[in-house]
Design an enzyme around this catalytic site. Structure first.
Site, PDB file in Angstrom:
ATOM      1  N   GLN A  96      -6.211 -57.238 -19.163  1.00 31.94           N
ATOM      2  CA  GLN A  96      -7.648 -57.539 -19.219  1.00 31.94           C
ATOM      3  C   GLN A  96      -8.372 -56.603 -20.185  1.00 31.94           C
ATOM      4  O   GLN A  96      -9.342 -57.003 -20.836  1.00 31.94           O
ATOM      5  CB  GLN A  96      -8.279 -57.520 -17.823  1.00 31.94           C
ATOM      6  CG  GLN A  96      -8.132 -56.215 -17.040  1.00 31.94           C
ATOM      7  CD  GLN A  96      -6.823 -56.143 -16.257  1.00 31.94           C
ATOM      8  OE1 GLN A  96      -5.856 -56.844 -16.549  1.00 31.94           O
ATOM      9  NE2 GLN A  96      -6.788 -55.274 -15.263  1.00 31.94           N
TER      10      GLN A  96
ATOM     11  N   GLU B 150      13.818 -43.997 -32.415  1.00 25.90           N
ATOM     12  CA  GLU B 150      12.413 -43.591 -32.494  1.00 25.90           C
ATOM     13  C   GLU B 150      12.330 -42.093 -32.840  1.00 25.90           C
ATOM     14  O   GLU B 150      11.644 -41.712 -33.770  1.00 25.90           O
ATOM     15  CB  GLU B 150      11.753 -43.855 -31.130  1.00 25.90           C
ATOM     16  CG  GLU B 150      10.291 -43.474 -31.064  1.00 25.90           C
ATOM     17  CD  GLU B 150       9.754 -43.510 -29.633  1.00 25.90           C
ATOM     18  OE1 GLU B 150      10.570 -43.591 -28.682  1.00 25.90           O
ATOM     19  OE2 GLU B 150       8.522 -43.441 -29.471  1.00 25.90           O
ATOM     20  N   HIS B 151      13.047 -41.275 -32.091  1.00 23.30           N
ATOM     21  CA  HIS B 151      13.115 -39.837 -32.365  1.00 23.30           C
ATOM     22  C   HIS B 151      14.540 -39.467 -32.732  1.00 23.30           C
ATOM     23  O   HIS B 151      15.476 -39.850 -32.038  1.00 23.30           O
ATOM     24  CB  HIS B 151      12.736 -39.014 -31.125  1.00 23.30           C
ATOM     25  CG  HIS B 151      11.402 -39.347 -30.543  1.00 23.30           C
ATOM     26  ND1 HIS B 151      11.253 -40.205 -29.475  1.00 23.30           N
ATOM     27  CD2 HIS B 151      10.155 -38.939 -30.882  1.00 23.30           C
ATOM     28  CE1 HIS B 151       9.959 -40.304 -29.180  1.00 23.30           C
ATOM     29  NE2 HIS B 151       9.270 -39.555 -30.019  1.00 23.30           N
TER      30      HIS B 151
ATOM     31  N   GLN C 116      13.503 -36.835 -22.852  1.00 19.37           N
ATOM     32  CA  GLN C 116      13.371 -38.262 -23.135  1.00 19.37           C
ATOM     33  C   GLN C 116      13.613 -39.089 -21.880  1.00 19.37           C
ATOM     34  O   GLN C 116      12.873 -40.014 -21.578  1.00 19.37           O
ATOM     35  CB  GLN C 116      14.370 -38.671 -24.230  1.00 19.37           C
ATOM     36  CG  GLN C 116      14.182 -40.090 -24.707  1.00 19.37           C
ATOM     37  CD  GLN C 116      12.784 -40.306 -25.233  1.00 19.37           C
ATOM     38  OE1 GLN C 116      12.288 -39.541 -26.042  1.00 19.37           O
ATOM     39  NE2 GLN C 116      12.114 -41.313 -24.727  1.00 19.37           N
TER      40      GLN C 116
ATOM     41  N   SER D 143      10.987 -45.888 -24.876  1.00 21.98           N
ATOM     42  CA  SER D 143      11.119 -44.708 -25.734  1.00 21.98           C
ATOM     43  C   SER D 143      12.589 -44.285 -25.887  1.00 21.98           C
ATOM     44  O   SER D 143      13.417 -44.595 -25.040  1.00 21.98           O
ATOM     45  CB  SER D 143      10.279 -43.585 -25.137  1.00 21.98           C
ATOM     46  OG  SER D 143      10.142 -42.526 -26.036  1.00 21.98           O
TER      47      SER D 143
ATOM     48  N   ASP E 100       5.744 -34.581 -29.668  1.00 20.35           N
ATOM     49  CA  ASP E 100       5.022 -35.378 -28.676  1.00 20.35           C
ATOM     50  C   ASP E 100       3.599 -34.867 -28.495  1.00 20.35           C
ATOM     51  O   ASP E 100       2.694 -35.624 -28.169  1.00 20.35           O
ATOM     52  CB  ASP E 100       5.738 -35.315 -27.318  1.00 20.35           C
ATOM     53  CG  ASP E 100       7.022 -36.119 -27.306  1.00 20.35           C
ATOM     54  OD1 ASP E 100       7.158 -37.005 -28.165  1.00 20.35           O
ATOM     55  OD2 ASP E 100       7.885 -35.854 -26.446  1.00 20.35           O
TER      56      ASP E 100
ATOM     57  N   HIS F 110      10.878 -39.971 -19.277  1.00 25.38           N
ATOM     58  CA  HIS F 110       9.799 -40.917 -19.592  1.00 25.38           C
ATOM     59  C   HIS F 110       9.842 -42.156 -18.695  1.00 25.38           C
ATOM     60  O   HIS F 110       8.810 -42.719 -18.357  1.00 25.38           O
ATOM     61  CB  HIS F 110       9.859 -41.353 -21.055  1.00 25.38           C
ATOM     62  CG  HIS F 110       9.078 -40.464 -21.967  1.00 25.38           C
ATOM     63  ND1 HIS F 110       7.745 -40.253 -21.810  1.00 25.38           N
ATOM     64  CD2 HIS F 110       9.446 -39.724 -23.034  1.00 25.38           C
ATOM     65  CE1 HIS F 110       7.308 -39.421 -22.745  1.00 25.38           C
ATOM     66  NE2 HIS F 110       8.330 -39.077 -23.492  1.00 25.38           N
TER      67      HIS F 110
ATOM     68  N   HIS G 122      -6.950 -71.603 -63.940  1.00 23.59           N
ATOM     69  CA  HIS G 122      -6.648 -70.176 -64.081  1.00 23.59           C
ATOM     70  C   HIS G 122      -6.620 -69.789 -65.559  1.00 23.59           C
ATOM     71  O   HIS G 122      -7.096 -68.731 -65.953  1.00 23.59           O
ATOM     72  CB  HIS G 122      -5.280 -69.853 -63.464  1.00 23.59           C
ATOM     73  CG  HIS G 122      -5.308 -69.750 -61.971  1.00 23.59           C
ATOM     74  ND1 HIS G 122      -5.602 -70.814 -61.160  1.00 23.59           N
ATOM     75  CD2 HIS G 122      -5.077 -68.696 -61.139  1.00 23.59           C
ATOM     76  CE1 HIS G 122      -5.543 -70.424 -59.882  1.00 23.59           C
ATOM     77  NE2 HIS G 122      -5.229 -69.143 -59.852  1.00 23.59           N
TER      78      HIS G 122
ATOM     79  N   TYR H  74      -5.970 -48.170 -26.299  1.00 27.06           N
ATOM     80  CA  TYR H  74      -5.642 -48.383 -24.897  1.00 27.06           C
ATOM     81  C   TYR H  74      -4.828 -47.202 -24.379  1.00 27.06           C
ATOM     82  O   TYR H  74      -3.837 -46.806 -25.005  1.00 27.06           O
ATOM     83  CB  TYR H  74      -4.851 -49.675 -24.692  1.00 27.06           C
ATOM     84  CG  TYR H  74      -4.563 -49.873 -23.229  1.00 27.06           C
ATOM     85  CD1 TYR H  74      -5.593 -50.203 -22.365  1.00 27.06           C
ATOM     86  CD2 TYR H  74      -3.296 -49.654 -22.707  1.00 27.06           C
ATOM     87  CE1 TYR H  74      -5.371 -50.321 -21.004  1.00 27.06           C
ATOM     88  CE2 TYR H  74      -3.068 -49.767 -21.347  1.00 27.06           C
ATOM     89  CZ  TYR H  74      -4.112 -50.106 -20.498  1.00 27.06           C
ATOM     90  OH  TYR H  74      -3.892 -50.210 -19.151  1.00 27.06           O
TER      91      TYR H  74
ATOM     92  N   GLU I  16       2.746 -72.393 -64.578  1.00 25.74           N
ATOM     93  CA  GLU I  16       2.631 -72.716 -63.144  1.00 25.74           C
ATOM     94  C   GLU I  16       1.761 -73.952 -62.917  1.00 25.74           C
ATOM     95  O   GLU I  16       1.512 -74.332 -61.766  1.00 25.74           O
ATOM     96  CB  GLU I  16       2.081 -71.514 -62.351  1.00 25.74           C
ATOM     97  CG  GLU I  16       3.104 -70.377 -62.212  1.00 25.74           C
ATOM     98  CD  GLU I  16       2.718 -69.333 -61.170  1.00 25.74           C
ATOM     99  OE1 GLU I  16       1.587 -69.377 -60.643  1.00 25.74           O
ATOM    100  OE2 GLU I  16       3.567 -68.463 -60.879  1.00 25.74           O
TER     101      GLU I  16
ATOM    102  N   ASN J  45       2.325 -51.096 -20.245  1.00 26.15           N
ATOM    103  CA  ASN J  45       3.420 -51.803 -19.574  1.00 26.15           C
ATOM    104  C   ASN J  45       3.624 -53.190 -20.188  1.00 26.15           C
ATOM    105  O   ASN J  45       2.982 -53.551 -21.175  1.00 26.15           O
ATOM    106  CB  ASN J  45       3.157 -51.890 -18.073  1.00 26.15           C
ATOM    107  CG  ASN J  45       1.884 -52.693 -17.766  1.00 26.15           C
ATOM    108  OD1 ASN J  45       1.401 -53.462 -18.600  1.00 26.15           O
ATOM    109  ND2 ASN J  45       1.350 -52.508 -16.584  1.00 26.15           N
TER     110      ASN J  45
END
Lengths: 425, 425
Positions: free
Chosen positions: B186, B322-323, B255, B233, B356, B258, B415, B124, B410, B209
């Protein structure tokens, strides 16, 4: 048993469908349990032990004394067996530790990955009839190799408030830091939220009933990771004329005895093997202690005669079994064709129970067709792979224009500026 | 900006807290969108394009003509840049393809893992102001190396019903099989359920989003896997006296641009670098096209003066960025101390924008403290690791007793029988 002879491909999609289990609406209950654990901590867990496990537990943590006593209750044979299994699981999972490989992608630009352990992990071991100390091995051994600082284990107490000694012994042997007497959704809640005695963890592993599974799903809302989504256990056996029907039957039954919802599929190209395996299943089930459970599982099992082994592998890929057994001498040719499976057992002597206990592979595997998009538990499950990059000044010069052009095309000018300002210096 | 000088450790837990975003109750809406896509297929998507993206789209699939025309709309500079980035991403991710390593855990018992591509994956790519063709590279390149058979891409159309040419060009270059004009929840529903034109996939990747994020979560109920949970981010910069304040400021701002929810943290041991970086941020932000957004992000940013770099790394591990940028010349010593981070940038010339776009590492990384328990996207994200085991007759003899003893302990006698019956032969 459902028996199909040479079904046409159009019907396969129907045949590989798992039964859809009515998922009871238990999310309200799970939310209540989480709230209770959040508000009352250990006290809530002691209450749940009484309510759900009919157990009086004064404290949640298993004492050192209990752990040390466990050793005396195990036979030497069992201790030796656990040790051999542990050694094999260790060897295989330790081999999954990669060498650091530094890659110079552009002159002066070096990238690599390093593993870091997930610092705090929780293992859930269900109670019930079978004390799954083998699952302790499968989860604690790789956690230890990864270097997880805190490895905790939760398992429900029995009616006397005790934990099965094989579980305690194995946990200690594999470096579990702390063991707690709590089961079900409340154990998952405790590891997610933390209580006075139970530390919060970052990832939760282990099997369980529908409450445990739902609680693990729910736990993710709090930022906790889980090993994988769960479903009933499965085996698919592909046999040719080299297969031994009694062996196949034994493997199918060892899956069926796991529970009445176990999935069992047998595919063969050989009519004799087909008929004899069906007979052998009917014969062998009589002697099983858990034959009622196995019998129920067999009601949903499929025995399918197919035209070729290629077709059988194709069917298997569509089904995506947790365990796949290639019951034949010449299996090599079919390995590259296998696309979706959790763990594969090759040849007439590789029974599933070998992998369940002691071959060295992990028995925590994707079920319910998740073998299409998930791997089983491995060392990777206990680490994060962090990427590193170093650019020398020359490196940035070599890459600078590319970064600037791309950043500009994406409309991110501060990204571009981070390069420009450096190259200007 | 929030400014802290030598905060005591007790206060750190408070300082590393991410702002909690009010999660709008949108699960009802998501369920409706899934139902609509399930019932009406492409027609639903065309309707949503009109409703949400104000776009007239006759068909959902991007035509070959549209894809081929895209190339003409890109400058040669941009095409060259995309090619260099692609080459680096390819090199680094291709190096993640492991050799098959067969381990003999017990004499006659051989175990190994083999990678198999997830056959169908969906990417996506959000619409909006920035056409994220760099994310196409980050997801399609490893999907291709893994050997995913079907790599599809969904992205919302603009008001003219068109898709940004840089996205189309990059997708074609990286072997995306099909591109579709649909966005938001969707698009995720379509890849989960399939429509007349859009094939169902097994795993969905990519940013988006809150509707996309919620839809990805929801998709998991259908057995689809997702790349990772998402959040805004983040960057954390650790600087010592060797750092260049202007560089640090540029990284913090890249950063911040963003989005207004971006997280920006600056740690240093040096008072001069501390003050000069703050001034440089205030200076540089004036020239940014996205300065309003960056300004908002900076309101929540933290600038913290600490006593030692060891302390700074400890703080960073608690935050799990994250970074992470180590803005210093002598960074080697601190690498082993890094426990929780998505991707790490070493030295004064390794700006975040390098990763990036083009250094070769992946920019799809864990945010919101998920660096404690998740890795970023890598080749691993596009494959399953299937375990294989082969036991010779001798192998089973060597392991048989162990399996039987454990199975018996067990209570799983079928088995045990799967071994006994073989050893009797």
């Amino acid at each position: 048993m459902k028996i199909y002879r040479y079904p046409v491909k159009d019907t396969w999609t129907e045949l590989v469908k798992r039964p859809v289990f009515e998922r009871e609406e238990i999310s309200g209950l799970i939310a209540e349990i989480f709230a209770e654990v959040e508000n009352k901590g250990d006290k809530a867990l002691i209450g749940f032990n009484k309510k759900f496990d009919k157990a009086e537990t004064k404290s949640i943590a298993v004492t050192e004394e209990e752990i040390n006593n466990a050793e005396n209750e195990l036979s030497n044979d069992l201790k030796k067996a656990i040790q051999q299994a542990k050694d094999n699981i260790f060897k295989f999972h330790d081999s999954q530790n990669p060498e650091i490989q530094k890659i110079e992608t552009t002159k002066g630009v070096v990238c690599w990955r390093e593993n870091r352990a997930i610092e705090k992990v929780g293992i859930y071991i269900p109670g019930g009839t079978a004390p799954l100390f083998s699952t302790v091995l499968m989860l604690a051994v790789p956690a230890n190799i990864a270097g997880c600082e805190e490895i905790i284990l939760c398992t429900p107490p029995d009616k006397n408030g005790a934990v099965n000694p094989a579980i305690l012994y194995t946990a200690k042997l594999c470096g579990v830091s702390k063991i707690f007497k709590t089961g079900g959704a409340q154990a998952v809640a405790a590891m997610t939220l933390g209580t006075e005695s139970i530390p919060q963890v970052y990832k939760i592993f282990g099997p369980g009933n529908q409450f445990v599974v739902a609680a693990k799903e729910y736990a993710q809302r709090y930022g906790v990771a889980i090993d994988m989504p769960a479903g009933p256990s499965e085996v698919l056996v592909i046999a040719n004329e080299q297969a031994v029907p009694e062996f196949c039957a034994a493997d199918l039954l060892s899956q069926a005895e796991h529970g009445s919802d176990s999935q069992v599929i047998f595919l063969t190209t050989d009519l004799k093997v087909f008929n004899e395996t069906i007979s052998a299943v009917e014969q062998q089930i009589k002697d099983l202690s858990r034959n009622e459970m196995a019998g129920k599982a067999l009601e949903n099992s499929c025995f399918i005669l197919l035209n070729s082994l290629e077709e059988a592998v194709e069917f298997s890929n569509l089904y995506a079994p947790e365990h796949l057994i290639l019951a034949m001498d010449e299996f090599e040719k079919y390995i590259p064709m296998i696309q979706n499976a959790g763990s594969v057992f090759l040849g007439n002597y590789s029974c599933e129970s070998a992998g369940d206990y002691a071959s060295g592979t992990n028995h925590t595997l994707p079920t319910n067709a998740y073998a299409k998009n998930y791997s089983g538990v491995s060392l990777d499950s206990f680490v994060k792979k962090i990427t590193f990059q170093h650019l020398s000044k020359r490196g940035l010069q070599n890459l600078g224009k590319t970064i600037k052009v791309m950043a500009e095309a994406e409309g991110l000018l501060a990204h571009k500026n981070a390069v420009s300002i450096r190259l200007k210096k």
